[in-house]
Write an enzyme that holds these catalytic residues in place. Structure first.
Site, PDB file in Angstrom:
ATOM      1  N   ALA A  39      14.152 -30.324  -0.886  1.00  0.00           N
ATOM      2  CA  ALA A  39      14.646 -30.720   0.334  1.00  0.00           C
ATOM      3  C   ALA A  39      13.686 -30.102   1.607  1.00  0.00           C
ATOM      4  O   ALA A  39      13.923 -30.825   2.650  1.00  0.00           O
ATOM      5  CB  ALA A  39      16.105 -30.534   0.433  1.00  0.00           C
ATOM      6  N   THR A  43      12.870 -31.288   5.828  1.00  0.00           N
ATOM      7  CA  THR A  43      13.500 -31.154   6.944  1.00  0.00           C
ATOM      8  C   THR A  43      12.579 -31.317   8.299  1.00  0.00           C
ATOM      9  O   THR A  43      13.391 -31.711   9.225  1.00  0.00           O
ATOM     10  CB  THR A  43      14.031 -29.236   6.812  1.00  0.00           C
ATOM     11  OG1 THR A  43      12.622 -28.707   6.711  1.00  0.00           O
ATOM     12  CG2 THR A  43      15.001 -29.417   5.858  1.00  0.00           C
ATOM     13  N   ASP A 119      14.278 -39.183  -0.934  1.00  0.00           N
ATOM     14  CA  ASP A 119      14.064 -39.867   0.260  1.00  0.00           C
ATOM     15  C   ASP A 119      12.942 -40.808   0.280  1.00  0.00           C
ATOM     16  O   ASP A 119      12.497 -41.466   1.045  1.00  0.00           O
ATOM     17  CB  ASP A 119      13.982 -38.783   1.433  1.00  0.00           C
ATOM     18  CG  ASP A 119      12.750 -37.884   1.070  1.00  0.00           C
ATOM     19  OD1 ASP A 119      12.060 -37.938   0.294  1.00  0.00           O
ATOM     20  OD2 ASP A 119      13.097 -36.748   1.635  1.00  0.00           O
ATOM     21  N   HIS A 136      15.550 -36.705  -9.109  1.00  0.00           N
ATOM     22  CA  HIS A 136      16.983 -37.170  -8.769  1.00  0.00           C
ATOM     23  C   HIS A 136      17.180 -38.291  -8.144  1.00  0.00           C
ATOM     24  O   HIS A 136      18.145 -38.505  -7.683  1.00  0.00           O
ATOM     25  CB  HIS A 136      17.270 -35.660  -7.830  1.00  0.00           C
ATOM     26  CG  HIS A 136      17.368 -34.499  -8.385  1.00  0.00           C
ATOM     27  ND1 HIS A 136      17.418 -33.503  -7.703  1.00  0.00           N
ATOM     28  CD2 HIS A 136      17.215 -34.087  -9.509  1.00  0.00           C
ATOM     29  CE1 HIS A 136      17.378 -32.205  -8.404  1.00  0.00           C
ATOM     30  NE2 HIS A 136      17.430 -32.864  -9.541  1.00  0.00           N
ATOM     31  N   ASN A 235       8.284 -21.563   0.574  1.00  0.00           N
ATOM     32  CA  ASN A 235       9.532 -21.500   1.113  1.00  0.00           C
ATOM     33  C   ASN A 235      10.024 -20.886   2.332  1.00  0.00           C
ATOM     34  O   ASN A 235       9.397 -19.848   2.455  1.00  0.00           O
ATOM     35  CB  ASN A 235      10.526 -21.277  -0.147  1.00  0.00           C
ATOM     36  CG  ASN A 235      11.921 -22.297  -0.126  1.00  0.00           C
ATOM     37  OD1 ASN A 235      11.906 -23.433   0.119  1.00  0.00           O
ATOM     38  ND2 ASN A 235      13.053 -21.482   0.201  1.00  0.00           N
TER      39      ASN A 235
HETATM   40  P1  NAD Z   1      17.943 -26.720  -1.271  1.00  0.00           P
HETATM   41  O1  NAD Z   1      18.442 -27.298  -0.002  1.00  0.00           O
HETATM   42  O2  NAD Z   1      18.660 -26.066  -2.199  1.00  0.00           O
HETATM   43  O3  NAD Z   1      16.626 -25.978  -0.695  1.00  0.00           O
HETATM   44  C1  NAD Z   1      15.806 -26.060   0.254  1.00  0.00           C
HETATM   45  C2  NAD Z   1      15.149 -24.882   0.728  1.00  0.00           C
HETATM   46  O4  NAD Z   1      14.033 -25.296   1.475  1.00  0.00           O
HETATM   47  C3  NAD Z   1      15.737 -23.932   1.091  1.00  0.00           C
HETATM   48  O5  NAD Z   1      15.452 -22.522   0.424  1.00  0.00           O
HETATM   49  C4  NAD Z   1      15.181 -23.687   2.577  1.00  0.00           C
HETATM   50  O6  NAD Z   1      14.997 -22.609   2.985  1.00  0.00           O
HETATM   51  C5  NAD Z   1      13.718 -24.319   2.444  1.00  0.00           C
HETATM   52  N1  NAD Z   1      13.302 -25.153   3.908  1.00  0.00           N
HETATM   53  C6  NAD Z   1      14.110 -25.646   4.646  1.00  0.00           C
HETATM   54  N2  NAD Z   1      13.146 -26.147   5.410  1.00  0.00           N
HETATM   55  C7  NAD Z   1      11.981 -25.796   5.323  1.00  0.00           C
HETATM   56  C8  NAD Z   1      10.570 -25.938   5.824  1.00  0.00           C
HETATM   57  N3  NAD Z   1      10.557 -26.519   6.887  1.00  0.00           N
HETATM   58  N4  NAD Z   1       9.411 -25.490   5.085  1.00  0.00           N
HETATM   59  C9  NAD Z   1       9.730 -24.621   4.226  1.00  0.00           C
HETATM   60  N5  NAD Z   1      10.955 -24.408   3.353  1.00  0.00           N
HETATM   61  C10 NAD Z   1      12.018 -24.938   3.893  1.00  0.00           C
HETATM   62  O7  NAD Z   1      17.126 -28.102  -1.914  1.00  0.00           O
HETATM   63  P2  NAD Z   1      16.562 -28.492  -3.121  1.00  0.00           P
HETATM   64  O8  NAD Z   1      15.978 -27.041  -3.869  1.00  0.00           O
HETATM   65  O9  NAD Z   1      15.531 -29.521  -3.224  1.00  0.00           O
HETATM   66  O10 NAD Z   1      17.619 -28.773  -4.198  1.00  0.00           O
HETATM   67  C11 NAD Z   1      18.919 -29.481  -3.693  1.00  0.00           C
HETATM   68  C12 NAD Z   1      19.056 -30.817  -3.904  1.00  0.00           C
HETATM   69  O11 NAD Z   1      18.832 -31.374  -2.491  1.00  0.00           O
HETATM   70  C13 NAD Z   1      18.016 -31.913  -4.632  1.00  0.00           C
HETATM   71  O12 NAD Z   1      18.676 -32.226  -5.688  1.00  0.00           O
HETATM   72  C14 NAD Z   1      17.659 -32.959  -3.797  1.00  0.00           C
HETATM   73  O13 NAD Z   1      18.186 -34.184  -4.619  1.00  0.00           O
HETATM   74  C15 NAD Z   1      19.007 -32.808  -2.681  1.00  0.00           C
HETATM   75  N6  NAD Z   1      18.606 -33.388  -1.359  1.00  0.00           N
HETATM   76  C16 NAD Z   1      17.434 -33.897  -1.056  1.00  0.00           C
HETATM   77  C17 NAD Z   1      17.080 -34.497   0.302  1.00  0.00           C
HETATM   78  C18 NAD Z   1      16.151 -35.323   0.453  1.00  0.00           C
HETATM   79  O14 NAD Z   1      15.728 -36.076  -0.277  1.00  0.00           O
HETATM   80  N7  NAD Z   1      15.095 -34.853   1.773  1.00  0.00           N
HETATM   81  C19 NAD Z   1      17.914 -33.963   1.393  1.00  0.00           C
HETATM   82  C20 NAD Z   1      18.893 -32.938   1.104  1.00  0.00           C
HETATM   83  C21 NAD Z   1      19.097 -32.748  -0.302  1.00  0.00           C
END
Ligand code: NAD
Length: 268
Positions: A39, A43, A119, A136, A235
């Site tokens: 994710a 962001t 996404d 996912h 990260n």
């Molecule tokens: P997570 O939310 O567990 O971790 C995200 C990590 O990204 C965090 O540790 C954070 O510190 C880091 N982060 C945030 N912004 C950042 C940036 N700009 N640069 C570098 N690092 C950054 O997400 P995950 O590990 O993907 O696992 C969680 C679940 O979230 C997955 O199953 C996924 O399906 C789902 N998810 C997906 C989306 C999406 O598709 N965009 C959004 C939210 C959650």
């Protein structure tokens, strides 16, 4: 791996730019590069992640798959929150991180992107469909859990906005659920198998924007390491795998990956 080889760049600007240079060198030398994206790579496109302090889990309680199946009240809560959760995904655009990985695929012959994201932004950026493994699922599709009939999630959300009632299949009356994987739900078998195979065959495995706490995706770094691959973690925050990585960059995914590509393109 010996501590002396583990490099964590999280403080000074110079250590970060040195780390980006090391990353570019490692990518230049590698033949089979695998990325695991989470994710955090999205962001910077405006989609909140799950586990950051402003992440989605700070606002919602989790509804797992068995609760979704067994409780009509949970299904109602799930779909109600979808009215808030889904709209940001609708017109979202890829960012510098996604675009850098498209360029990486042009420079290197073998690049596979395993994504936990729902996404579709890697493909929207231009990464070829066959190089992206979605672990996912996808938020833009909704599926009947009984007969598999598929809808655009956007149409379902629009109909919920007109009249809120948790949707059922118009062919078999089965339960509808977005085509994303909930906690407790089986991951797509082929995608999982291909992910582990790719990790094991890689010589450079880069995890980008993932907390590396959601399994089985979080086992992929160890599958890569055990097969002799080098591990890099990009990260914003620390992850449980940092101590095992050959290189760790605690910085923005977009900045780090575009910095890496700029250096690689300059050296061509
Ligand atoms: P997570 O939310 O567990 O971790 C995200 C990590 O990204 C965090 O540790 C954070 O510190 C880091 N982060 C945030 N912004 C950042 C940036 N700009 N640069 C570098 N690092 C950054 O997400 P995950 O590990 O993907 O696992 C969680 C679940 O979230 C997955 O199953 C996924 O399906 C789902 N998810 C997906 C989306 C999406 O598709 N965009 C959004 C939210 C959650």
């Amino acid at each position: 791996m010996p501590d002396s080889e583990n490099r964590i760049a999280n403080s000074s600007m110079s250590s970060k730019s040195e780390a980006v240079r090391s990353l570019a060198d490692m990518a230049d030398r590698a033949n089979r590069i695998v990325l695991l994206t989470g994710a955090g790579i999205s962001t910077e496109s405006g989609l909140p992640d799950f586990r950051s302090p402003s992440g989605i889990w700070t606002r919602y309680r989790m509804i797992d798959y068995s609760e979704f199946l067994s409780s009509s009240r949970a299904r109602e809560e799930y779909w109600r929150r979808y009215l808030e959760f889904y709209p940001p995904f609708k017109n979202v655009k890829p960012n510098a991180g996604h675009l850098a990985l498209v360029e990486l695929g042009k420079i290197k012959e073998s690049v596979v992107i395993i994504t936990q994201n729902i996404d579709g932004l890697h493909q929207a950026a231009g990464s070829p469909e066959e190089t992206v493994i979605e672990l996912h699922g996808r938020i833009d599709k909704t599926r009947c859990l009984t007969c598999g009939k598929e809808w655009n999630t956007e149409d379902i959300v629009e109909s919920l906005l007109r009249r809120f009632t948790p949707p059922a299949c118009d062919s078999c009356n089965g339960l509808l659920k977005p085509a994303t994987i909930s906690f407790g739900q089986q991951l797509p078998e082929k995608a999982l198998e291909r992910s582990f195979q790719s990790a094991e065959q890689s010589d450079l495995f880069i995890s980008v924007g993932s907390s590396l706490t959601v399994y089985p995706a979080a086992s992929l770094p160890s599958a890569a390491l055990n097969s002799g691959s080098k591990l890099v973690i990009v990260n914003a925050e620390s992850t449980p795998w940092d101590q095992h990585a050959h290189l760790v960059v605690h910085d923005s995914a977009g900045k780090t990956l575009s910095g890496m590509i700029n250096l690689m393109q300059r050296s061509k």
